[in-house]
Every structure is written in structure tokens, then in C-alpha cells.
Design a protein around this motif. Structure first.
Motif, mmCIF file in Angstrom:
data_model
loop_
_atom_site.group_PDB
_atom_site.id
_atom_site.type_symbol
_atom_site.label_atom_id
_atom_site.label_comp_id
_atom_site.label_asym_id
_atom_site.label_seq_id
_atom_site.Cartn_x
_atom_site.Cartn_y
_atom_site.Cartn_z
ATOM 1 N N UNK A 137 0.870 -1.173 0.000
ATOM 2 C CA UNK A 137 0.000 0.000 0.000
ATOM 3 C C UNK A 137 0.910 1.226 0.000
ATOM 4 N N UNK A 138 1.426 1.532 -1.181
ATOM 5 C CA UNK A 138 2.458 2.557 -1.330
ATOM 6 C C UNK A 138 1.841 3.934 -1.528
ATOM 7 N N UNK A 139 1.005 4.332 -0.569
ATOM 8 C CA UNK A 139 0.307 5.612 -0.643
ATOM 9 C C UNK A 139 -0.204 5.951 0.746
ATOM 10 N N UNK A 140 -0.558 7.188 0.948
ATOM 11 C CA UNK A 140 -1.093 7.614 2.238
ATOM 12 C C UNK A 140 -2.214 8.617 2.055
ATOM 13 N N UNK A 141 -3.107 8.668 3.052
ATOM 14 C CA UNK A 141 -4.162 9.666 3.059
ATOM 15 C C UNK A 141 -5.380 9.326 2.227
ATOM 16 N N UNK A 142 -5.512 8.065 1.816
ATOM 17 C CA UNK A 142 -6.669 7.660 1.014
ATOM 18 C C UNK A 142 -7.702 6.942 1.879
ATOM 19 N N UNK A 143 -8.813 6.578 1.275
ATOM 20 C CA UNK A 143 -9.924 5.949 1.995
ATOM 21 C C UNK A 143 -9.458 4.674 2.699
ATOM 22 N N UNK A 144 -9.914 4.445 3.936
ATOM 23 C CA UNK A 144 -9.458 3.280 4.708
ATOM 24 C C UNK A 144 -9.679 1.944 4.009
ATOM 25 N N UNK A 145 -10.736 1.849 3.209
ATOM 26 C CA UNK A 145 -11.027 0.558 2.579
ATOM 27 C C UNK A 145 -9.956 0.143 1.568
ATOM 28 N N UNK A 146 -9.206 1.125 1.043
ATOM 29 C CA UNK A 146 -8.150 0.777 0.098
ATOM 30 C C UNK A 146 -7.063 -0.066 0.759
ATOM 31 N N UNK A 147 -6.827 0.171 2.041
ATOM 32 C CA UNK A 147 -5.752 -0.534 2.752
ATOM 33 C C UNK A 147 -6.167 -1.943 3.175
ATOM 34 N N UNK A 148 -7.403 -2.296 2.880
ATOM 35 C CA UNK A 148 -7.884 -3.646 3.175
ATOM 36 C C UNK A 148 -8.036 -4.486 1.908
ATOM 37 N N UNK A 149 -7.877 -3.850 0.765
ATOM 38 C CA UNK A 149 -8.057 -4.568 -0.498
ATOM 39 C C UNK A 149 -6.893 -5.508 -0.749
ATOM 40 N N UNK A 150 -7.203 -6.644 -1.350
ATOM 41 C CA UNK A 150 -6.207 -7.662 -1.644
ATOM 42 C C UNK A 150 -6.376 -8.106 -3.095
ATOM 43 N N UNK A 151 -5.266 -8.287 -3.773
ATOM 44 C CA UNK A 151 -5.287 -8.901 -5.099
ATOM 45 C C UNK A 151 -4.478 -10.190 -4.992
ATOM 46 N N UNK A 152 -5.162 -11.328 -4.904
ATOM 47 C CA UNK A 152 -4.483 -12.574 -4.532
ATOM 48 C C UNK A 152 -3.905 -13.388 -5.685
ATOM 49 N N UNK A 153 -3.670 -12.772 -6.832
ATOM 50 C CA UNK A 153 -3.094 -13.529 -7.950
ATOM 51 C C UNK A 153 -1.736 -14.109 -7.554
ATOM 52 N N UNK A 154 -1.495 -15.325 -7.999
ATOM 53 C CA UNK A 154 -0.224 -15.991 -7.710
ATOM 54 C C UNK A 154 0.890 -15.418 -8.563
ATOM 55 N N UNK A 155 2.115 -15.566 -8.087
ATOM 56 C CA UNK A 155 3.275 -15.346 -8.922
ATOM 57 C C UNK A 155 3.525 -16.578 -9.782
ATOM 58 N N UNK A 156 4.554 -16.528 -10.612
ATOM 59 C CA UNK A 156 4.872 -17.659 -11.493
ATOM 60 C C UNK A 156 6.391 -17.786 -11.604
ATOM 61 N N UNK A 157 7.014 -18.483 -10.642
ATOM 62 C CA UNK A 157 8.480 -18.555 -10.638
ATOM 63 C C UNK A 157 9.091 -19.144 -11.904
ATOM 64 N N UNK A 158 8.427 -20.109 -12.538
ATOM 65 C CA UNK A 158 8.980 -20.699 -13.751
ATOM 66 C C UNK A 158 9.033 -19.659 -14.868
#
Length: 265
Positions: free
Chosen positions: A64-85
Motif C-alpha cells: 500500500x504505497x500511498x497515504x491519506x486515502x480511503x481506509x477501505x483501500x488498505x484492506x483490499x487484496x489482489x491474490x493472484x499468484x506469482x509464477x516462478x517458472x
């Protein structure tokens, strides 16, 4: 699967996921413009390193590389996996191109990555590999990163550059403090700059584009620093020789903050 186009996104502020704006609604339609990819490789303007880096993290968290925004933004998750291969393959391709990459074993998704992907691919069921920019390097260097990874397009990998076509935050915050539209002269400079890019990308004028700081109108007024424009050169290079860019979205916030996005093929 045919070769996928490449994409440049003006990712907006962190609150784009909450805003009722044309830019948000465009990002919500992005998945309809391309065949569903097997994986995504994304270059975000908010991932800055010395040289080029590739994230090998199989389970990236959130930044969460930001400050001063709506509290709900800091609860959002994007759960996409990485792909090491795939990350290892990206590393090898960059290394073969002489770009001397390095790796990050752990790094989450910054808002240049998770906010547009949350809108464009909300199911988070496509693995994501992150690649950095180097703000000390020029357009040609970032274009070369894209060229090195261009073969991935034919393998169902969507290559995305996430930055902003204009990024004058000083003018933006000045506008917010004053509560008024900016000087029309600045809006005119933004229009001339973005139209110059639209015309040069449509014609595939690589020489002019890679020398944008000398040839585009009002570069300093639109990009006091360069980092948010570098992902467009990645996306352009990744589309391969003879590529041209089609502007698929253009809207303006607060009279001057442009949100252009492009498909390249």
C-alpha cells in the motif's frame, strides 16, 4: 493462440478502484479487448530498481504505497499468484539480451500493479510476474526490455506497461488545494503532448518516440520526472518490429491529468 497485443495503462491514483470515472470504467473493460492470457508480465512505474529486476515470489503480498486515502483501500487484496517458472524464463531472456537482470525473491504488488489488475482481471486467476523500471535509464533502454520479452506474446503471455501518459503531481496537488481548474495553458500543453504521442505511436515512429524529451512538445510540463512514462516504451518494444499503437482510451481528470491507454500490435 495467436500473439497477444501488448498494453500500456495509465493506472491512475490508488483510489481509481473506488472512483466513478471513465478511466476506471475503461480498465473494467480491458479483459474484453484481449484474449484471456495464460500469464501476465507487468512493468510498473512504482517498481524502481538499479537496473532491471524480476520478481520470483510465488505468492506476492500487497504494498500500500500511498497515504491519506480511503481506509477501505488498505484492506483490499489482489491474490493472484506469482509464477516462478515464467519469472526464470523472463530473467534468462533479459540476460541473453545483455540487460544484466537481477531477481527479487519477495515483493508484493504495488498500486501500479494491483489497482489496474483488480479492475481488469478481478478474478485474480492469472499468474503475474513483475518486472521493474530503472528511473535513471532512458526510453531506449526500457524499449529494449520489451523487445527482449516480445516472444512471450505468442505463448499467451500478456505484457503490460503500467505508468501514466502524463504525471505532473505538483500541478495536480496544487489544483486540489486551490479547488479550481488549472491554467488553461497547462491543459493545452497536456493535449499537445498526448496528441503527439498518439500520432507517433499510430505511425510507429520509433526514432521520434525514443527521443521524446527532445521532440515531444512540453515534456517537462507533463513529466517533471520520467518514471511514469517508461512503461509505455516497454509495451511498445514488446510488440515487436513494426508495431503501432492504438489509443483505446483517453480521458482527462481535473481538466489536465490525462489517462490515455494503448494497445500495441
Amino acid at each position: 493462440m495467436t500473439s497477444l497485443p501488448t498494453v500500456f495503462i495509465s493506472h491512475g491514483g490508488p483510489d481509481i478502484v473506488l472512483a466513478d470515472t471513465p478511466a476506471r470504467h475503461y480498465l473494467e473493460t480491458l479483459s474484453a479487448l484481449v484474449e484471456k492470457p495464460k500469464a501476465i508480465v507487468i512493468v510498473s512505474a512504482h517498481f524502481e530498481t538499479d537496473g532491471v529486476a524480476v520478481v520470483t515470489d510465488p505468492k506476492p503480498g500487497m504494498i500500500y504505497d500511498f497515504g491519506g486515502f480511503a481506509p477501505e483501500l488498505y484492506k483490499m487484496v489482489y491474490p493472484a499468484a506469482g509464477e516462478p517458472v515464467l519469472a526464470a524464463r523472463v530473467f534468462a531472456m533479459l540476460d541473453e539480451a545483455g540487460l544484466k537482470p537481477h531477481t527479487y525473491e519477495k515483493r508484493g504488488y504495488d498500486h501500479g500493479t494491483w489497482t489496474p489488475l483488480k479492475l481488469a482481471f478481478p478474478d485474480a486467476d492469472i499468474p503475474v510476474v513483475q518486472v521493474s523500471i530503472d528511473p535513471s535509464r532512458d526510453a531506449a533502454w526500457h524499449h529494449a526490455i520489451g523487445k527482449a520479452l516480445a516472444p512471450l506474446r505468442s505463448e499467451g503471455v500478456l505484457l503490460i506497461g503500467s505508468g501514466h501518459i502524463t504525471h505532473n503531481l505538483r500541478a495536480y496537488f496544487s489544483r486540489l488545494r486551490k479547488g479550481a481548474e488549472p491554467d488553461p495553458a497547462l491543459a493545452g500543453k497536456v493535449h499537445e503532448f498526448t496528441q503527439w504521442f498518439a500520432d507517433r505511436l499510430a505511425s510507429g515512429d520509433t526514432d521520434a518516440l525514443l527521443h521524446w524529451k527532445d521532440k515531444a512538445p512540453y515534456p517537462g510540463d507533463n513529466h517533471p520526472t520520467d518514471e511514469h512514462l517508461m512503461p509505455i516504451f516497454f509495451a511498445y518494444g514488446a510488440a515487436g518490429e513494426g508495431a503501432k499503437g492504438r489509443r483505446v482510451h483517453d480521458s482527462v481528470d481535473h481538466g489536465f491529468f490525462a489517462n490515455d491507454s494503448y494497445l500495441f500490435d
